[in-house]
Design a protein around this motif. Structure first.
Motif, mmCIF file in Angstrom:
data_model
loop_
_atom_site.group_PDB
_atom_site.id
_atom_site.type_symbol
_atom_site.label_atom_id
_atom_site.label_comp_id
_atom_site.label_asym_id
_atom_site.label_seq_id
_atom_site.Cartn_x
_atom_site.Cartn_y
_atom_site.Cartn_z
ATOM 1 N N ILE A 196 -38.333 -13.316 3.984
ATOM 2 C CA ILE A 196 -37.748 -14.001 4.819
ATOM 3 C C ILE A 196 -38.963 -14.853 5.806
ATOM 4 N N GLY A 197 -38.838 -16.302 5.346
ATOM 5 C CA GLY A 197 -40.038 -16.546 5.822
ATOM 6 C C GLY A 197 -39.317 -17.933 7.353
ATOM 7 N N VAL A 198 -40.085 -17.952 8.518
ATOM 8 C CA VAL A 198 -39.417 -19.385 9.578
ATOM 9 C C VAL A 198 -40.159 -20.075 9.663
ATOM 10 N N TYR A 199 -39.396 -20.854 9.887
ATOM 11 C CA TYR A 199 -40.051 -22.550 9.798
ATOM 12 C C TYR A 199 -39.575 -23.925 11.580
ATOM 13 N N GLN A 200 -40.143 -23.851 12.549
ATOM 14 C CA GLN A 200 -40.568 -24.866 12.814
ATOM 15 C C GLN A 200 -40.596 -26.209 12.325
ATOM 16 N N VAL A 201 -39.545 -27.242 12.091
ATOM 17 C CA VAL A 201 -40.060 -28.656 11.900
ATOM 18 C C VAL A 201 -39.749 -29.543 13.493
ATOM 19 N N ARG A 202 -40.766 -30.558 13.530
ATOM 20 C CA ARG A 202 -40.524 -30.990 14.547
ATOM 21 C C ARG A 202 -40.246 -33.187 14.145
ATOM 22 N N ALA A 203 -39.905 -33.798 14.105
ATOM 23 C CA ALA A 203 -39.529 -34.811 13.830
ATOM 24 C C ALA A 203 -40.159 -36.250 14.923
ATOM 25 N N THR A 204 -40.685 -36.750 14.990
ATOM 26 C CA THR A 204 -41.114 -37.568 15.744
ATOM 27 C C THR A 204 -42.141 -39.025 15.881
ATOM 28 N N ASN A 205 -41.750 -39.799 16.251
ATOM 29 C CA ASN A 205 -41.949 -41.730 16.209
ATOM 30 C C ASN A 205 -43.307 -41.802 16.175
ATOM 31 N N GLN A 206 -43.366 -42.682 16.194
ATOM 32 C CA GLN A 206 -45.060 -43.205 16.195
ATOM 33 C C GLN A 206 -46.000 -43.269 17.236
ATOM 34 N N ASP A 207 -44.810 -43.654 18.844
ATOM 35 C CA ASP A 207 -44.957 -43.439 20.013
ATOM 36 C C ASP A 207 -45.322 -41.665 20.516
ATOM 37 N N GLY A 208 -44.858 -40.926 19.974
ATOM 38 C CA GLY A 208 -44.621 -39.187 19.812
ATOM 39 C C GLY A 208 -43.422 -38.530 20.535
ATOM 40 N N VAL A 209 -42.748 -39.513 20.636
ATOM 41 C CA VAL A 209 -41.506 -39.501 21.611
ATOM 42 C C VAL A 209 -40.618 -38.182 19.744
ATOM 43 N N VAL A 210 -40.037 -37.777 20.444
ATOM 44 C CA VAL A 210 -39.965 -36.276 19.414
ATOM 45 C C VAL A 210 -38.343 -36.344 18.977
ATOM 46 N N LEU A 211 -37.483 -37.513 18.199
ATOM 47 C CA LEU A 211 -36.571 -37.653 17.419
ATOM 48 C C LEU A 211 -35.307 -36.326 17.100
ATOM 49 N N ALA A 212 -36.351 -35.187 16.603
ATOM 50 C CA ALA A 212 -35.650 -34.003 15.749
ATOM 51 C C ALA A 212 -36.301 -32.713 16.385
ATOM 52 N N LEU A 213 -35.166 -31.852 16.129
ATOM 53 C CA LEU A 213 -35.712 -30.411 16.126
ATOM 54 C C LEU A 213 -35.299 -29.491 15.225
ATOM 55 N N PHE A 214 -35.463 -29.632 13.917
ATOM 56 C CA PHE A 214 -34.921 -28.620 12.774
ATOM 57 C C PHE A 214 -35.943 -26.880 12.598
ATOM 58 N N LYS A 215 -34.764 -26.318 12.485
ATOM 59 C CA LYS A 215 -35.468 -24.362 12.484
ATOM 60 C C LYS A 215 -34.619 -24.182 11.054
ATOM 61 N N GLY A 216 -35.499 -23.807 9.761
ATOM 62 C CA GLY A 216 -35.554 -23.120 8.723
ATOM 63 C C GLY A 216 -35.499 -22.147 8.861
ATOM 64 N N THR A 217 -34.412 -21.254 8.161
ATOM 65 C CA THR A 217 -35.255 -19.645 7.398
ATOM 66 C C THR A 217 -35.031 -19.670 6.152
ATOM 67 N N ALA A 218 -36.289 -19.709 5.266
ATOM 68 C CA ALA A 218 -35.594 -19.271 4.040
ATOM 69 C C ALA A 218 -35.774 -18.183 3.382
ATOM 70 N N TYR A 219 -35.226 -17.747 1.966
ATOM 71 C CA TYR A 219 -35.693 -16.219 1.026
ATOM 72 C C TYR A 219 -36.564 -16.743 -0.005
ATOM 73 N N ARG A 220 -37.549 -15.828 -0.124
ATOM 74 C CA ARG A 220 -38.716 -16.008 -0.700
ATOM 75 C C ARG A 220 -37.968 -15.010 -2.115
#
Length: 144
Positions: free
Chosen positions: A114-138
């Motif tokens: 198992i792996g766990v990942y945090q993903v951030r989406a930001t625009n060109q001004d550094g504004v956070v648009l979204a936060l995504f969390k994913g768990t992967a099966y290896r």
């Protein structure tokens, strides 16, 4: 000690190239992978007019898909085929046409299966648009 890090980075690059060869959807979105490494990916795309919803905001499905691609590059970067088990996303702000959106995926935990990942989406001004969390099966399948 720097030799293994170079090997790990090279593996992540090779996996990225292999994955991109047949990734028509990432190409459709115009995703540009800026950097990959062990458990890491940073990519960006420019929001086109055909990516916005009826209110002129970046469609959530585009944001989700870009985050999912960064998650995939990050979790497969170790050379073992990984698949998403669970993902969630929180939309915090709306992007708009012309924005440059950067997606950054970071590994938070890596175990044998198992792996766990945090993903951030930001625009060109550094504004956070979204936060995504994913768990992967290896899986046990070696990619390279």
């Amino acid at each position: 000690m720097s030799q293994p890090a170079a090997t790990d980075k090279s593996r992540a690059e090779a996996v990225k190239e292999l994955m991109l060869q047949n990734d028509a959807f990432s190409k459709l979105l115009g995703l540009q992978v800026d950097e990959v490494g062990p458990g890491y990916c940073r990519l960006h795309f420019v929001v086109r007019p055909d990516m916005v919803n009826g209110f002129g905001a970046l469609h959530g499905g585009v944001t989700f898909s870009a985050a999912d691609s960064a998650f995939a590059f990050a979790c497969n970067s170790h050379g073992r085929q990984s698949v998403g088990l669970t993902v969630t996303i929180d939309y915090l702000e709306a992007g708009k046409a012309g924005d440059t959106v950067t997606i950054e995926a970071r590994e938070e935990s890596l175990k044998h299966k198992i792996g766990v990942y945090q993903v951030r989406a930001t625009n060109q001004d550094g504004v956070v648009l979204a936060l995504f969390k994913g768990t992967a099966y290896r899986t046990s399948n070696e990619i390279l």
